[in-house]
Design a protein around this motif. Structure first.
Motif, PDB file in Angstrom:
ATOM      1  N   VAL A  90     -17.053 -60.880  57.582  1.00  0.00           N
ATOM      2  CA  VAL A  90     -16.177 -59.769  57.212  1.00  0.00           C
ATOM      3  C   VAL A  90     -16.706 -59.067  55.966  1.00  0.00           C
ATOM      4  CG1 VAL A  90     -13.862 -59.172  56.385  1.00  0.00           C
ATOM      5  CG2 VAL A  90     -14.136 -60.768  58.297  1.00  0.00           C
ATOM      6  N   ALA A  91     -17.173 -59.834  54.996  1.00  0.00           N
ATOM      7  CA  ALA A  91     -17.716 -59.243  53.768  1.00  0.00           C
ATOM      8  C   ALA A  91     -18.935 -58.382  54.066  1.00  0.00           C
ATOM      9  CB  ALA A  91     -18.081 -60.344  52.768  1.00  0.00           C
ATOM     10  N   ASN A  92     -19.792 -58.830  54.966  1.00  0.00           N
ATOM     11  CA  ASN A  92     -20.993 -58.066  55.296  1.00  0.00           C
ATOM     12  C   ASN A  92     -20.671 -56.833  56.134  1.00  0.00           C
ATOM     13  OD1 ASN A  92     -22.772 -59.805  53.945  1.00  0.00           O
ATOM     14  ND2 ASN A  92     -22.937 -61.163  55.704  1.00  0.00           N
ATOM     15  N   TRP A  93     -19.802 -56.993  57.119  1.00  0.00           N
ATOM     16  CA  TRP A  93     -19.480 -55.877  58.000  1.00  0.00           C
ATOM     17  C   TRP A  93     -18.653 -54.797  57.314  1.00  0.00           C
ATOM     18  CZ3 TRP A  93     -18.093 -58.173  63.499  1.00  0.00           C
ATOM     19  CH2 TRP A  93     -19.233 -58.802  64.010  1.00  0.00           C
ATOM     20  N   TYR A 219     -26.407 -74.274  66.964  1.00  0.00           N
ATOM     21  CA  TYR A 219     -25.259 -73.370  67.015  1.00  0.00           C
ATOM     22  C   TYR A 219     -24.305 -73.472  65.835  1.00  0.00           C
ATOM     23  CZ  TYR A 219     -26.745 -73.438  71.917  1.00  0.00           C
ATOM     24  OH  TYR A 219     -27.484 -73.380  73.079  1.00  0.00           O
ATOM     25  N   GLY A 220     -24.403 -74.546  65.049  1.00  0.00           N
ATOM     26  CA  GLY A 220     -23.401 -74.799  64.018  1.00  0.00           C
ATOM     27  C   GLY A 220     -23.259 -73.676  63.010  1.00  0.00           C
ATOM     28  N   ASP A 221     -24.357 -73.161  62.500  1.00  0.00           N
ATOM     29  CA  ASP A 221     -24.290 -72.114  61.488  1.00  0.00           C
ATOM     30  C   ASP A 221     -23.734 -70.823  62.072  1.00  0.00           C
ATOM     31  OD1 ASP A 221     -24.863 -71.213  58.767  1.00  0.00           O
ATOM     32  OD2 ASP A 221     -26.367 -69.941  59.706  1.00  0.00           O
ATOM     33  N   TRP A 222     -24.114 -70.501  63.301  1.00  0.00           N
ATOM     34  CA  TRP A 222     -23.629 -69.284  63.941  1.00  0.00           C
ATOM     35  C   TRP A 222     -22.133 -69.377  64.235  1.00  0.00           C
ATOM     36  CZ3 TRP A 222     -24.609 -64.510  64.058  1.00  0.00           C
ATOM     37  CH2 TRP A 222     -24.167 -63.668  65.068  1.00  0.00           C
ATOM     38  N   GLU A 223     -21.674 -70.538  64.686  1.00  0.00           N
ATOM     39  CA  GLU A 223     -20.246 -70.720  64.943  1.00  0.00           C
ATOM     40  C   GLU A 223     -19.446 -70.605  63.646  1.00  0.00           C
ATOM     41  OE1 GLU A 223     -19.920 -74.461  66.891  1.00  0.00           O
ATOM     42  OE2 GLU A 223     -20.652 -73.708  68.833  1.00  0.00           O
ATOM     43  N   THR A 224     -19.987 -71.130  62.560  1.00  0.00           N
ATOM     44  CA  THR A 224     -19.317 -70.998  61.271  1.00  0.00           C
ATOM     45  C   THR A 224     -19.224 -69.547  60.848  1.00  0.00           C
ATOM     46  OG1 THR A 224     -20.102 -73.191  60.586  1.00  0.00           O
ATOM     47  CG2 THR A 224     -19.423 -71.678  58.830  1.00  0.00           C
ATOM     48  N   TYR A 225     -20.292 -68.789  61.079  1.00  0.00           N
ATOM     49  CA  TYR A 225     -20.319 -67.371  60.705  1.00  0.00           C
ATOM     50  C   TYR A 225     -19.293 -66.563  61.505  1.00  0.00           C
ATOM     51  CZ  TYR A 225     -22.334 -62.857  59.376  1.00  0.00           C
ATOM     52  OH  TYR A 225     -22.523 -61.587  58.874  1.00  0.00           O
TER      53      TYR A 225
END
Length: 378
Positions: A90-93, A219-225
């Motif tokens: 959300v911060a990036n978008w 997938y862990g980092d992407w799911e967290t993101y």
């Protein structure tokens, strides 16, 4: 006659004791060597359970270490308050802080001591990040809890992979109690004691563990993101401070109701100065580490309670956070910027923002971040 017998027996007894001590010493050395061979290399860390304290810390660190940035990197450290309350996506978008890219490395149940060692190993040259954001519960040094963060022995488990032999004296000495210091020394010298349960669980189901680790790495980092937060709220929670009564949402389980009641109605803990001492040591180490570098430190007070607790005003405006904020390269957001989010409808439990609170908080934080660092964005 007795003296003669003692003299005759003594050499034999001494040899027996000497042999026993030699065996014990050899066993201890062998134990240390095996521990070092298996657990002081990265041999075993590749298959740590990502859900354990040690595994969660290592996977968070390794995921962040592998991240590539397309703009000036901003890292938000923290614990479960950040996991649930801040969304890098959300911060990036939002594009409210153009030119910066946000990420977070937050591990539940960790505090400043763990964050210091995490940053030390994640950013050894002290130039990976443009800004590091550190959340705190309060800018005051008031002890808010009975627990003493300095005696969190679980820190030794979180940091099992990261602590070196040379770290042991300082790390152990940072515990307040003698019991804590001895246990910290034991766990940091013999890392097998930390990994024992994890190793036994791996040996029971090695294929399942390996598959889980591979999946988590992929997938862990992407799911967290992509995580949006939990879609439930404590709407209906209220406290009558004069009567000492509390109203709770009907859907809450009995154990959660009791936790909330205990928290709001328990007396304020005794003021021993523990929090201020802890922060001066460990938050101070983080600030000192980046002094004179191009990395800025931004400290903020996160929304921490579904309803703010009542405390008497502090005797002085001085505190570790405010003292550190006077140093160059350290920024401090206004203490009350996020008070508006400390409302039951923005929390899914006592201390964690829900999906709505997470999105609103992150958007406001990104805007305030850009304003605080405006001179850098010009």
């Amino acid at each position: 006659m007795s003296s003669a017998m003692d003299a005759a027996v003594s050499p034999k007894v001494w040899r027996e004791w000497r042999d026993a001590l030699a065996i014990l010493l050899a066993g201890a050395v062998l134990c240390l060597l095996l521990d070092a061979l298996v657990f002081r290399t990265r041999f075993y860390t590749r298959i740590l359970d990502p859900h354990t304290s040690t595994g969660s810390f290592e996977f968070a660190l390794s995921s962040e270490a592998a991240r590539e940035y397309w703009a000036r990197p901003v890292l938000v450290v923290g614990n479960s308050i950040i996991v649930q309350g801040f969304s890098p996506r959300v911060a990036n978008w939002s594009q409210l802080a153009r030119g910066y890219q946000f990420s977070s490395v937050a591990v539940p149940a960790t505090w400043e001591r763990c964050w210091y060692y995490l940053l030390r190993d994640l950013d050894p040259e002290r130039k990976r990040y443009s800004v590091i954001v550190v959340p705190v519960e309060s800018y005051d040094d008031r002890d808010l809890h009975e627990e003493d963060f300095a005696d969190h022995i679980i820190d030794a488990r979180f940091l099992a992979v990261r602590l070196r032999i040379s770290d042991v004296p300082e790390f152990a000495a940072s515990f307040r109690s003698l019991e804590g210091r001895l246990e910290a020394t034991r766990l940091t010298l013999l890392k097998g004691l930390v990994y024992r349960n994890d190793l036994l669980a791996f040996l029971e189901h090695p294929r399942d563990r390996i598959a889980e680790v591979k999946s988590y790495r992929r997938y862990g980092d992407w799911e967290t993101y992509l995580y949006d937060g939990l879609d439930r709220s404590l709407a209906g929670l209220s406290v009558d401070w004069n009567k000492g009564t509390i109203s709770l949402p009907g859907w809450l389980p009995a154990n959660e109701k009791q936790i909330i009641k205990d928290y709001f109605l328990e007396p304020v803990p005794p003021q021993r100065g523990y929090l201020g001492e802890y922060r001066r040591r460990w938050l101070g180490r983080i600030v000192e580490r980046y002094q004179g570098t191009g990395t800025r430190i931004l400290i903020m007070r996160m929304p921490f309670n579904a309803l703010p607790r009542r405390y008497a005003p502090g005797a002085t405006g001085r505190s570790a956070v405010r003292e550190l904020a006077s140093r160059s390269g350290v920024y401090l957001l206004d203490e009350h910027e996020f008070d508006e989010f400390e409302r039951p409808e923005f929390f899914y439990d006592l201390h964690h923002l829900n999906a709505a609170g997470r999105a609103r908080f992150t958007t406001k934080f990104a805007r305030l971040f850009a304003e605080a660092l405006r001179e850098e964005t010009r």
